[in-house]
Design an enzyme around this catalytic site. Structure first.
Site, PDB file in Angstrom:
ATOM      1  N   LEU A  52      64.651  44.274  28.328  1.00 55.22           N
ATOM      2  CA  LEU A  52      65.131  44.276  29.581  1.00 55.22           C
ATOM      3  C   LEU A  52      65.323  42.834  29.981  1.00 55.22           C
ATOM      4  O   LEU A  52      64.836  42.415  31.032  1.00 55.22           O
ATOM      5  CB  LEU A  52      64.399  45.205  30.207  1.00 55.22           C
ATOM      6  CG  LEU A  52      65.161  45.567  31.747  1.00 55.22           C
ATOM      7  CD1 LEU A  52      66.170  46.613  31.379  1.00 55.22           C
ATOM      8  CD2 LEU A  52      63.961  46.184  32.785  1.00 55.22           C
TER       9      LEU A  52
ATOM     10  N   ARG B  47      68.155  39.662  30.773  1.00 57.16           N
ATOM     11  CA  ARG B  47      69.604  39.705  31.558  1.00 57.16           C
ATOM     12  C   ARG B  47      70.549  40.652  31.358  1.00 57.16           C
ATOM     13  O   ARG B  47      71.179  41.489  32.065  1.00 57.16           O
ATOM     14  CB  ARG B  47      70.520  38.220  31.622  1.00 57.16           C
ATOM     15  CG  ARG B  47      69.483  37.005  32.052  1.00 57.16           C
ATOM     16  CD  ARG B  47      70.398  35.718  31.678  1.00 57.16           C
ATOM     17  NE  ARG B  47      70.051  34.460  32.096  1.00 57.16           N
ATOM     18  CZ  ARG B  47      69.021  33.924  31.386  1.00 57.16           C
ATOM     19  NH1 ARG B  47      68.647  34.213  30.094  1.00 57.16           N
ATOM     20  NH2 ARG B  47      68.486  32.674  31.590  1.00 57.16           N
TER      21      ARG B  47
ATOM     22  N   ARG C  59      58.608  43.024  25.631  1.00 62.52           N
ATOM     23  CA  ARG C  59      57.411  42.365  25.116  1.00 62.52           C
ATOM     24  C   ARG C  59      56.437  42.701  26.264  1.00 62.52           C
ATOM     25  O   ARG C  59      55.245  42.981  25.871  1.00 62.52           O
ATOM     26  CB  ARG C  59      57.426  40.878  25.025  1.00 62.52           C
ATOM     27  CG  ARG C  59      57.837  40.531  23.552  1.00 62.52           C
ATOM     28  CD  ARG C  59      58.152  39.116  23.446  1.00 62.52           C
ATOM     29  NE  ARG C  59      59.379  38.734  24.118  1.00 62.52           N
ATOM     30  CZ  ARG C  59      60.005  37.595  24.087  1.00 62.52           C
ATOM     31  NH1 ARG C  59      59.463  36.717  23.247  1.00 62.52           N
ATOM     32  NH2 ARG C  59      61.169  37.452  24.762  1.00 62.52           N
TER      33      ARG C  59
ATOM     34  N   ARG D 104      71.529  42.105  18.023  1.00 64.41           N
ATOM     35  CA  ARG D 104      71.579  41.608  16.505  1.00 64.41           C
ATOM     36  C   ARG D 104      71.483  42.624  15.349  1.00 64.41           C
ATOM     37  O   ARG D 104      70.519  43.548  15.716  1.00 64.41           O
ATOM     38  CB  ARG D 104      70.864  40.276  16.355  1.00 64.41           C
ATOM     39  CG  ARG D 104      70.888  39.168  17.111  1.00 64.41           C
ATOM     40  CD  ARG D 104      72.273  38.518  16.477  1.00 64.41           C
ATOM     41  NE  ARG D 104      72.667  37.056  17.132  1.00 64.41           N
ATOM     42  CZ  ARG D 104      73.562  37.025  18.146  1.00 64.41           C
ATOM     43  NH1 ARG D 104      74.104  38.108  18.651  1.00 64.41           N
ATOM     44  NH2 ARG D 104      73.697  35.696  18.554  1.00 64.41           N
TER      45      ARG D 104
ATOM     46  N   GLU E 161      76.918  39.977   8.677  1.00 72.22           N
ATOM     47  CA  GLU E 161      78.277  39.928   9.287  1.00 72.22           C
ATOM     48  C   GLU E 161      79.016  39.014   8.598  1.00 72.22           C
ATOM     49  O   GLU E 161      78.537  37.919   7.942  1.00 72.22           O
ATOM     50  CB  GLU E 161      78.498  39.599  10.982  1.00 72.22           C
ATOM     51  CG  GLU E 161      77.650  40.557  11.411  1.00 72.22           C
ATOM     52  CD  GLU E 161      77.433  40.305  12.977  1.00 72.22           C
ATOM     53  OE1 GLU E 161      77.938  39.242  13.680  1.00 72.22           O
ATOM     54  OE2 GLU E 161      76.711  40.976  13.871  1.00 72.22           O
TER      55      GLU E 161
ATOM     56  N   HIS F 182      81.613  42.279  16.295  1.00 72.62           N
ATOM     57  CA  HIS F 182      80.873  41.455  16.980  1.00 72.62           C
ATOM     58  C   HIS F 182      81.750  40.697  18.241  1.00 72.62           C
ATOM     59  O   HIS F 182      81.915  39.742  18.174  1.00 72.62           O
ATOM     60  CB  HIS F 182      79.960  40.583  16.050  1.00 72.62           C
ATOM     61  CG  HIS F 182      78.952  39.687  16.912  1.00 72.62           C
ATOM     62  ND1 HIS F 182      77.864  39.350  16.186  1.00 72.62           N
ATOM     63  CD2 HIS F 182      78.682  39.367  18.496  1.00 72.62           C
ATOM     64  CE1 HIS F 182      77.020  38.694  17.071  1.00 72.62           C
ATOM     65  NE2 HIS F 182      77.699  38.814  18.182  1.00 72.62           N
TER      66      HIS F 182
HETATM   67  C1  DGY Z   1      75.818  35.859  21.561  1.00 71.74           C
HETATM   68  O1  DGY Z   1      76.646  35.230  22.387  1.00 71.74           O
HETATM   69  O2  DGY Z   1      74.921  35.793  21.060  1.00 71.74           O
HETATM   70  C2  DGY Z   1      76.296  37.222  21.581  1.00 71.74           C
HETATM   71  O3  DGY Z   1      76.554  37.635  20.352  1.00 71.74           O
HETATM   72  C3  DGY Z   1      77.640  37.409  22.441  1.00 71.74           C
HETATM   73  O4  DGY Z   1      78.125  38.808  21.797  1.00 71.74           O
END
Ligand code: DGY
Length: 328
Positions: free
Chosen positions: A167, A169, A190, A247, A276, A294
């Site tokens: 949680l 931004r 955390r 991620r 990726e 992404h």
């Molecule tokens: C980032 O900026 O780290 C993000 O992956 C944006 O999608």
């Protein structure tokens, strides 16, 4: 915020193009400024790389990279005088942060400017995977509507119990949007977020047990690697959905694939993957999975803002060894 003593600032403010290294591909506006305004070096790929580093590594003080490429362990070791890493993107998990901390190398990223677009993407995945919009689009394009009068029913997206893992931004922006859909929000972080109106759950597994949809918004890196494991997926259960805009490393991808294939999870909306741009063929084969390349922050406006903030950090460092948005 000052990140340096006055001792070296004079030298550093004189940094010129030979002291700035572009690592990997970066946003076109950033690449153009690096080349035209700063005359920065660009790290070559392949066979030329070692010769290049032999010639230039000692002079490099500033590395500019995308969050996807970062400055990894080996490259950082090869840059003995590196002082700062200017990272395009909010995530910087491709960079060896532990080594940077040990060596006092500062890092900047691009927070805030991308929060809304990444949260919007999370909502797009949420709505798509629950309501099957991409799958329904494929159904129409395949010409199946004429043959099968009704597309299979999906599930209601409004009023669900949703868990936000991380949680920060972006997690908060996702939660705010979901409130508009009448969702009951739970989260794991955390530590509990002071003043948060949402229900705190003490672990990812507890969170998964409490909700119907789990949205991952946690930062990548060693601390969050594999946080969404077989146990968490099992707790989410056969009626549960997973959305990941954080991620790929946060999820145990083989376990996710197995759960989806075996009907132990109802669906997944994924903007990020473990390796990726490789997307496992098993995921491609599933109609209850939404796959994005992404693109969380991928709007013209946000990418322009990210480029401007990246260059703002670079200019600020060159001017007086400060960063506008150092990582915290
Ligand atoms: C980032 O900026 O780290 C993000 O992956 C944006 O999608």
């Amino acid at each position: 915020m000052s990140i340096d003593t006055a001792e070296h600032s004079e030298n550093r403010s004189k940094a010129n193009g030979q002291q700035i290294l572009q690592v990997g591909p970066v946003n076109p506006a950033v690449a153009a400024a690096l080349a035209d305004e700063f005359g920065a070096l660009r790290l070559p790929e392949g066979a030329e790389r070692e010769d290049f580093l032999e010639q230039h590594a000692d002079g490099v003080r500033i590395a500019v990279c995308s969050g996807r490429v970062g400055v990894d362990t080996e490259l950082m070791r090869q840059l003995p005088n590196l002082e700062v890493i200017v990272n395009f993107g909010v995530g910087y998990d491709a960079t060896d942060v532990a080594q940077a901390n040990e060596r006092g190398i500062a890092i900047s990223n691009t927070p805030d400017v991308l929060t809304d677009c990444v949260a919007d993407t999370a909502l797009a995945l949420y709505l798509d995977v629950l309501r099957g919009t991409s799958a329904a689009d494929r159904f129409v394009r395949r010409g199946e509507w004429a043959r099968i009068p009704s597309f299979p029913l999906t599930v209601r997206a409004s009023g669900r119990k949703v868990g936000i893992l991380g949680l920060g931004r972006i997690g908060k922006a996702i939660a705010a949007r979901l409130e508009g859909f009448g969702c009951e929000i739970h989260y794991h972080n955390r530590r509990p977020v002071e003043g948060s109106p949402y229900t705190y759950q003490s672990s990812p597994a507890e969170l998964a047990s409490a909700v119907e949809v789990l949205v991952i918004a946690a930062a990548g890196g060693p601390e969050s690697a594999g946080l969404v494991n077989a146990d968490v997926l099992e707790k989410l259960g056969p009626d549960g959905y997973l959305v990941n805009i954080a991620r790929g490393s946060v999820v145990d991808e083989p376990e996710l694939i197995a759960a989806l294939q075996e009907g132990r999870l109802a669906g997944a909306g994924l903007d990020v993957f473990a390796n990726e741009p490789h997307v496992p063929a098993e995921l491609m084969a599933l109609d209850n999975v939404v796959l994005l390349p992404h693109v969380g922050s991928g709007t013209r406006e946000t990418r322009a803002d990210m480029a401007a903030l990246t260059l703002h950090n670079l200019r600020s460092y060159l001017r007086d060894s400060t960063l506008v948005t150092p990582i915290s």
